[in-house]
Scaffold this motif. Structure first.
Motif, PDB file in Angstrom:
ATOM      1  N   VAL A  99     -24.107 -91.967 -10.959  1.00 29.24           N
ATOM      2  CA  VAL A  99     -23.603 -90.623 -10.641  1.00 29.24           C
ATOM      3  C   VAL A  99     -23.291 -90.556  -9.159  1.00 29.24           C
ATOM      4  CG1 VAL A  99     -24.126 -88.154 -10.655  1.00 29.24           C
ATOM      5  CG2 VAL A  99     -25.034 -89.600 -12.461  1.00 29.24           C
ATOM      6  N   LEU A 100     -22.253 -89.789  -8.805  1.00 27.29           N
ATOM      7  CA  LEU A 100     -21.902 -89.554  -7.407  1.00 27.29           C
ATOM      8  C   LEU A 100     -22.029 -88.065  -7.103  1.00 27.29           C
ATOM      9  CD1 LEU A 100     -18.773 -91.861  -6.973  1.00 27.29           C
ATOM     10  CD2 LEU A 100     -21.128 -92.293  -6.244  1.00 27.29           C
ATOM     11  N   PRO A 101     -22.125 -87.700  -5.820  1.00 23.30           N
ATOM     12  CA  PRO A 101     -22.274 -86.279  -5.481  1.00 23.30           C
ATOM     13  C   PRO A 101     -21.104 -85.443  -5.992  1.00 23.30           C
ATOM     14  CG  PRO A 101     -21.789 -87.593  -3.523  1.00 23.30           C
ATOM     15  CD  PRO A 101     -22.117 -88.555  -4.621  1.00 23.30           C
ATOM     16  N   MET A 102     -21.428 -84.214  -6.445  1.00 26.14           N
ATOM     17  CA  MET A 102     -20.439 -83.292  -6.998  1.00 26.14           C
ATOM     18  C   MET A 102     -19.676 -83.899  -8.164  1.00 26.14           C
ATOM     19  SD  MET A 102     -21.139 -82.038  -3.882  1.00 26.14           S
ATOM     20  CE  MET A 102     -20.106 -82.722  -2.603  1.00 26.14           C
ATOM     21  N   ALA A 103     -20.278 -84.911  -8.809  1.00 24.97           N
ATOM     22  CA  ALA A 103     -19.675 -85.575  -9.965  1.00 24.97           C
ATOM     23  C   ALA A 103     -18.300 -86.167  -9.641  1.00 24.97           C
ATOM     24  CB  ALA A 103     -19.571 -84.628 -11.152  1.00 24.97           C
ATOM     25  N   TRP A 104     -18.119 -86.632  -8.403  1.00 23.75           N
ATOM     26  CA  TRP A 104     -16.857 -87.274  -8.049  1.00 23.75           C
ATOM     27  C   TRP A 104     -16.658 -88.528  -8.899  1.00 23.75           C
ATOM     28  CZ3 TRP A 104     -18.448 -86.973  -2.252  1.00 23.75           C
ATOM     29  CH2 TRP A 104     -18.096 -85.714  -1.737  1.00 23.75           C
ATOM     30  N   PRO A 105     -15.455 -88.779  -9.378  1.00 23.38           N
ATOM     31  CA  PRO A 105     -15.199 -90.024 -10.118  1.00 23.38           C
ATOM     32  C   PRO A 105     -15.368 -91.267  -9.246  1.00 23.38           C
ATOM     33  CG  PRO A 105     -13.521 -88.389 -10.614  1.00 23.38           C
ATOM     34  CD  PRO A 105     -14.307 -87.850  -9.453  1.00 23.38           C
ATOM     35  N   ALA A 106     -15.024 -91.158  -7.964  1.00 26.45           N
ATOM     36  CA  ALA A 106     -15.174 -92.289  -7.041  1.00 26.45           C
ATOM     37  C   ALA A 106     -15.166 -91.745  -5.614  1.00 26.45           C
ATOM     38  CB  ALA A 106     -14.066 -93.319  -7.235  1.00 26.45           C
ATOM     39  N   LEU A 107     -15.580 -92.605  -4.699  1.00 26.46           N
ATOM     40  CA  LEU A 107     -15.654 -92.223  -3.287  1.00 26.46           C
ATOM     41  C   LEU A 107     -15.326 -93.431  -2.430  1.00 26.46           C
ATOM     42  CD1 LEU A 107     -16.589 -90.301  -0.950  1.00 26.46           C
ATOM     43  CD2 LEU A 107     -18.910 -91.198  -1.331  1.00 26.46           C
ATOM     44  N   ARG A 108     -14.449 -93.233  -1.461  1.00 24.65           N
ATOM     45  CA  ARG A 108     -14.172 -94.275  -0.457  1.00 24.65           C
ATOM     46  C   ARG A 108     -14.909 -93.871   0.822  1.00 24.65           C
ATOM     47  NH1 ARG A 108      -9.446 -97.428   1.245  1.00 24.65           N
ATOM     48  NH2 ARG A 108     -10.370 -99.169   2.395  1.00 24.65           N
ATOM     49  N   ARG A 109     -15.901 -94.656   1.190  1.00 23.82           N
ATOM     50  CA  ARG A 109     -16.689 -94.341   2.380  1.00 23.82           C
ATOM     51  C   ARG A 109     -15.872 -94.515   3.650  1.00 23.82           C
ATOM     52  NH1 ARG A 109     -22.061 -93.707   1.444  1.00 23.82           N
ATOM     53  NH2 ARG A 109     -23.093 -94.834  -0.267  1.00 23.82           N
ATOM     54  N   ASP A 110     -16.408 -93.986   4.754  1.00 26.77           N
ATOM     55  CA  ASP A 110     -15.749 -94.168   6.051  1.00 26.77           C
ATOM     56  C   ASP A 110     -15.584 -95.643   6.385  1.00 26.77           C
ATOM     57  OD1 ASP A 110     -15.577 -91.442   6.465  1.00 26.77           O
ATOM     58  OD2 ASP A 110     -17.494 -91.318   7.515  1.00 26.77           O
ATOM     59  N   SER A 111     -16.518 -96.462   5.917  1.00 28.89           N
ATOM     60  CA  SER A 111     -16.466 -97.899   6.187  1.00 28.89           C
ATOM     61  C   SER A 111     -15.407 -98.616   5.363  1.00 28.89           C
ATOM     62  CB  SER A 111     -17.832 -98.526   5.875  1.00 28.89           C
ATOM     63  OG  SER A 111     -18.120 -98.406   4.485  1.00 28.89           O
ATOM     64  N   THR A 140      -7.285 -97.799  -2.664  1.00 22.94           N
ATOM     65  CA  THR A 140      -6.221 -97.473  -1.700  1.00 22.94           C
ATOM     66  C   THR A 140      -6.372 -96.061  -1.126  1.00 22.94           C
ATOM     67  OG1 THR A 140      -4.787 -96.740  -3.514  1.00 22.94           O
ATOM     68  CG2 THR A 140      -4.604 -99.042  -2.826  1.00 22.94           C
ATOM     69  N   ALA A 141      -7.467 -95.383  -1.462  1.00 21.72           N
ATOM     70  CA  ALA A 141      -7.689 -94.032  -0.928  1.00 21.72           C
ATOM     71  C   ALA A 141      -7.994 -94.102   0.570  1.00 21.72           C
ATOM     72  CB  ALA A 141      -8.840 -93.359  -1.670  1.00 21.72           C
ATOM     73  N   ASP A 142      -7.772 -92.995   1.242  1.00 21.94           N
ATOM     74  CA  ASP A 142      -8.108 -92.938   2.658  1.00 21.94           C
ATOM     75  C   ASP A 142      -9.622 -93.030   2.828  1.00 21.94           C
ATOM     76  OD1 ASP A 142      -5.458 -92.619   3.389  1.00 21.94           O
ATOM     77  OD2 ASP A 142      -5.565 -90.422   3.310  1.00 21.94           O
ATOM     78  N   PRO A 143     -10.107 -93.809   3.789  1.00 27.86           N
ATOM     79  CA  PRO A 143     -11.549 -93.868   4.034  1.00 27.86           C
ATOM     80  C   PRO A 143     -12.124 -92.477   4.294  1.00 27.86           C
ATOM     81  CG  PRO A 143     -10.442 -95.631   5.206  1.00 27.86           C
ATOM     82  CD  PRO A 143      -9.362 -94.743   4.660  1.00 27.86           C
ATOM     83  N   GLY A 144     -13.305 -92.232   3.740  1.00 25.46           N
ATOM     84  CA  GLY A 144     -13.965 -90.949   3.932  1.00 25.46           C
ATOM     85  C   GLY A 144     -13.539 -89.878   2.963  1.00 25.46           C
ATOM     86  N   THR A 145     -12.900 -90.251   1.833  1.00 32.12           N
ATOM     87  CA  THR A 145     -12.417 -89.239   0.894  1.00 32.12           C
ATOM     88  C   THR A 145     -12.896 -89.550  -0.531  1.00 32.12           C
ATOM     89  OG1 THR A 145     -10.354 -90.445   0.489  1.00 32.12           O
ATOM     90  CG2 THR A 145     -10.355 -88.786   2.236  1.00 32.12           C
ATOM     91  N   PRO A 146     -13.164 -88.494  -1.323  1.00 27.39           N
ATOM     92  CA  PRO A 146     -13.451 -88.698  -2.743  1.00 27.39           C
ATOM     93  C   PRO A 146     -12.159 -88.899  -3.515  1.00 27.39           C
ATOM     94  CG  PRO A 146     -13.568 -86.377  -2.212  1.00 27.39           C
ATOM     95  CD  PRO A 146     -13.312 -87.087  -0.920  1.00 27.39           C
ATOM     96  N   VAL A 147     -12.285 -89.431  -4.735  1.00 29.33           N
ATOM     97  CA  VAL A 147     -11.135 -89.673  -5.609  1.00 29.33           C
ATOM     98  C   VAL A 147     -11.227 -88.709  -6.780  1.00 29.33           C
ATOM     99  CG1 VAL A 147      -9.968 -91.355  -7.086  1.00 29.33           C
ATOM    100  CG2 VAL A 147     -10.999 -92.080  -4.921  1.00 29.33           C
ATOM    101  N   SER A 148     -10.155 -87.997  -7.043  1.00 30.43           N
ATOM    102  CA  SER A 148     -10.156 -86.991  -8.105  1.00 30.43           C
ATOM    103  C   SER A 148      -9.924 -87.636  -9.469  1.00 30.43           C
ATOM    104  CB  SER A 148      -9.068 -85.947  -7.838  1.00 30.43           C
ATOM    105  OG  SER A 148      -7.787 -86.564  -7.829  1.00 30.43           O
ATOM    106  N   ALA A 149     -10.216 -86.865 -10.512  1.00 37.75           N
ATOM    107  CA  ALA A 149      -9.985 -87.333 -11.881  1.00 37.75           C
ATOM    108  C   ALA A 149      -8.513 -87.169 -12.237  1.00 37.75           C
ATOM    109  CB  ALA A 149     -10.860 -86.550 -12.850  1.00 37.75           C
ATOM    110  N   GLU A 150      -7.935 -88.162 -12.885  1.00 37.21           N
ATOM    111  CA  GLU A 150      -6.559 -88.109 -13.361  1.00 37.21           C
ATOM    112  C   GLU A 150      -6.481 -88.845 -14.697  1.00 37.21           C
ATOM    113  OE1 GLU A 150      -3.706 -89.587 -10.628  1.00 37.21           O
ATOM    114  OE2 GLU A 150      -4.342 -88.284  -8.964  1.00 37.21           O
ATOM    115  N   ARG A 151      -5.458 -88.526 -15.475  1.00 41.25           N
ATOM    116  CA  ARG A 151      -5.263 -89.227 -16.739  1.00 41.25           C
ATOM    117  C   ARG A 151      -4.643 -90.587 -16.467  1.00 41.25           C
ATOM    118  NH1 ARG A 151      -5.359 -87.895 -21.914  1.00 41.25           N
ATOM    119  NH2 ARG A 151      -5.532 -85.672 -21.469  1.00 41.25           N
ATOM    120  N   ALA A 152      -5.259 -91.629 -16.995  1.00 42.23           N
ATOM    121  CA  ALA A 152      -4.765 -92.983 -16.783  1.00 42.23           C
ATOM    122  C   ALA A 152      -3.553 -93.249 -17.671  1.00 42.23           C
ATOM    123  CB  ALA A 152      -5.864 -93.997 -17.091  1.00 42.23           C
ATOM    124  N   PRO A 153      -2.595 -94.054 -17.199  1.00 43.03           N
ATOM    125  CA  PRO A 153      -1.468 -94.432 -18.052  1.00 43.03           C
ATOM    126  C   PRO A 153      -1.969 -95.154 -19.300  1.00 43.03           C
ATOM    127  CG  PRO A 153      -1.090 -95.071 -15.763  1.00 43.03           C
ATOM    128  CD  PRO A 153      -2.511 -94.634 -15.857  1.00 43.03           C
TER     129      PRO A 153
END
Length: 322
Positions: A99-111, A140-153
């Motif tokens: 599990v991630l905070p706020m149920a984020w699907p993924a997170l790209r850390r600052d590092s 490929t997300a910007d460092p320091g940002t969560p990744v939102s949920a989307e429908r996969a192809p």
């Protein structure tokens, strides 16, 4: 009087030359040029691909049983993942987290490191494809940002395509969710509140070391052992029934096999344990039971009436989670 037929007309929608059909509104003409509405043409195929349930989404991954356990049983755990072809530049690590905070699907850390959440709701019937799509976008997300949920192809890659098939899968279980943050002690705001709620709800859990994919947990009234097994369901239930009828299905005094549930195509037998029986206390009885179960699985003799009654009891107490 016969109904008048609508005159045939050539489709005026855009013709797609490269084989890719873009998504449009359900009532709009399908971009393939068929003249039908999108929902009655390629939209129907897309909807079917998005909702068709994959019974064993983790099949083919190293340690499939542990994938199922972390998805359904374990509150706080992480696993370092190995990607096919290695890590992209600027991504020092990829870590699977229950599990991630706020149920984020993924997170790209600052590092630049990536955390991929496993226990989130997924928009389609193929958890593996949804997780793979989230992972690709996280890389490929910007460092320091969560990744939102989307429908996969519907034709996108699955985890089996992105992960190294020779990689190991070694879960690290945690007492809480401090692994979310580099400096959990100084967390504030919504993240701190989410961390506090998650820690309060976490059930103490441990993975046994002597057998595969067996997880002990502690609850206020009693403890449990939940053991994810990849044996074919019918053969496993027969084997458990043989043991149960012989009085050999328990893990010792005051323990009992209480049933099983299905999760992602696998069967998970469950034992009740006394409140004071720790994970360490469960290790040797589980190893001994694994030996008895192997012998029962090897038997192909028909079940006796007593064994069939035992099997019926196990089947009646079986629950499907997914």
């Amino acid at each position: 009087m016969a109904k008048k037929r609508r005159p045939q007309t050539k489709a005026t929608g855009p013709q797609v030359a490269n084989g890719e059909i873009p998504v449009v509104g359900a009532r709009e003409p399908c971009p393939c040029g068929s003249g039908r509405r999108y929902k009655a043409c390629h939209g129907r195929e897309a909807a079917h691909a998005a909702t068709e349930l994959v019974q064993r989404p983790f099949e083919g991954l190293p340690d499939e049983c542990d994938w199922v356990a972390l998805r359904e049983l374990v509150p706080a755990a992480t696993v370092e993942l190995s990607l096919a072809g290695g890590l992209p530049e600027g991504v020092p690590s990829v870590t699977l987290a229950t599990v991630l905070p706020m149920a984020w699907p993924a997170l790209r850390r600052d590092s630049g490191a990536v955390l991929l959440g496993l226990q989130n709701d997924t928009p389609s019937g193929d958890i593996s494809r949804d997780l793979a799509d989230t992972l690709r976008r996280a890389l490929t997300a910007d460092p320091g940002t969560p990744v939102s949920a989307e429908r996969a192809p519907g034709d996108g890659p699955r985890l089996q395509d992105l992960l190294d098939p020779k990689g190991t899968f070694s879960p690290t279980l945690h007492e809480g969710f401090e692994f979310w943050l580099d400096d959990a002690a100084n967390a504030t705001g919504e993240v701190a509140a989410s961390l506090e709620r998650a820690n309060a709800a976490a059930i103490p859990t441990a993975r046994l070391t002597g057998v595969e994919a067996a997880y002990w947990c502690e609850t206020p009234e009693k403890n449990h052992l939940r053991w994810v097994m990849s044996h074919p369901e019918e053969k496993l239930l027969d084997a458990l029934a043989r043991l149960h009828a012989a009085g050999a299905s328990s893990l010792g005094e005051n323990t009992r096999l209480v049933g099983s549930f299905r999760a992602h195509g696998l069967t998970v037998p469950v034992w009740d344990l006394p409140r004071g029986m720790s994970a360490e206390d469960t290790e040797k009885p589980a190893v001994d039971l694994a030996e008895r179960l192997a012998e029962a699985l090897a038997s192909d003799t028909p079940l006796t009436p007593e064994q069939r009654r035992a099997r019926g009891g196990l089947t009646n107490r079986q629950v499907t989670l997914s």
